[in-house]
Write a protein that holds these residues in place. Structure first.
Motif, short mmCIF file in Angstrom:
data_model
loop_
_atom_site.label_atom_id
_atom_site.label_comp_id
_atom_site.label_asym_id
_atom_site.label_seq_id
_atom_site.Cartn_x
_atom_site.Cartn_y
_atom_site.Cartn_z
N GLU A 121 58.54 23.74 47.82
CA GLU A 121 57.78 24.68 48.66
C GLU A 121 56.44 24.10 49.10
N SER A 122 55.82 23.31 48.24
CA SER A 122 54.54 22.70 48.60
C SER A 122 54.71 21.72 49.76
N LEU A 123 55.75 20.90 49.69
CA LEU A 123 56.00 19.94 50.77
C LEU A 123 56.39 20.66 52.06
N ALA A 124 57.15 21.73 51.93
CA ALA A 124 57.55 22.51 53.12
C ALA A 124 56.31 23.07 53.82
N ARG A 125 55.34 23.55 53.02
CA ARG A 125 54.10 24.08 53.62
C ARG A 125 53.34 22.97 54.34
N GLN A 126 53.32 21.78 53.73
CA GLN A 126 52.65 20.63 54.38
C GLN A 126 53.30 20.32 55.72
N VAL A 127 54.63 20.40 55.77
CA VAL A 127 55.34 20.13 57.03
C VAL A 127 54.96 21.18 58.08
N GLU A 128 54.91 22.44 57.66
CA GLU A 128 54.55 23.51 58.60
C GLU A 128 53.15 23.28 59.18
N GLU A 129 52.21 22.93 58.29
CA GLU A 129 50.83 22.68 58.75
C GLU A 129 50.79 21.47 59.69
N LEU A 130 51.54 20.46 59.34
CA LEU A 130 51.59 19.25 60.16
C LEU A 130 52.14 19.56 61.55
N LYS A 131 53.19 20.34 61.59
CA LYS A 131 53.80 20.69 62.89
C LYS A 131 52.78 21.46 63.76
#
Ligand code: SF4
Length: 163
Positions: A121-131
């Motif tokens: 979940e932490s990495l998924a949130r990073q991806v969302e922020e990056l996008k």
């Protein structure tokens, strides 16, 4: 514009590079590092290599294993490891959005290294922020100004930025 993996990787290295790519400004195709990267990508992992294009995703390698399957991203060196890790995380995230659960492997054949990447979940949130940051960047009318960084020397846009 839809975000693709190469844009994610470029943004992590240099936002200007990502902006230029988003405008289809072609890098120097004769750049030796670009050619080397393609060669290593094409020649590595011959037997298990299976490039897959799925909608906007272009995945270097797919094999059985992990949750549903394992996807691999091949890089010529670990110099931009974090950028490559986020590119792979982006693929895992997009696959999850399509209903597919995969695990990832970063592959550095020249260094004989593999690294597992799992989308928690932490990495998924990073991806969302990056996008979100990438979308904001490419909405800008002007490219960010060039800044000398350690990746400029091997960047295929170097002539464009510094000539
Ligand atoms: S040459 Fe340097 S500033 Fe220009 S796009 Fe490449 S990394 Fe960015």
């Amino acid at each position: 514009m839809r975000i693709v993996g190469s844009l994610v990787q470029a943004y992590q290295i240099c936002p200007r590079q990502a902006w230029l790519m988003s405008r289809q400004i072609c890098p120097d195709e004769d750049n030796v590092y670009l050619q080397l990267g393609r060669l290593i990508g094409a020649q590595s992992f011959g037997r298990e290599r299976k490039e897959v294009r799925l909608e906007h995703l272009c995945i270097d390698l797919v094999r059985r294993g992990g949750r549903d399957f394992v996807i691999g991203e091949v890089k010529k060196s670990s110099r931009a490891r974090e950028a490559a890790r986020m590119q792979l995380a982006f693929y895992l995230y997009e696959l999850r959005e399509m209903g597919m659960e995969a695990e990832g492997e970063l592959l550095f054949p020249e260094e004989r290294r593999r690294e597992r990447v799992v989308l928690d979940e932490s990495l998924a949130r990073q991806v969302e922020e990056l996008k979100a940051r990438i979308l904001a960047l490419i909405a800008q009318d002007q490219a960010p100004l060039p800044e000398k960084i350690r990746f400029c020397g091997k960047c295929a846009y170097a002539e464009f930025c510094w000539a």
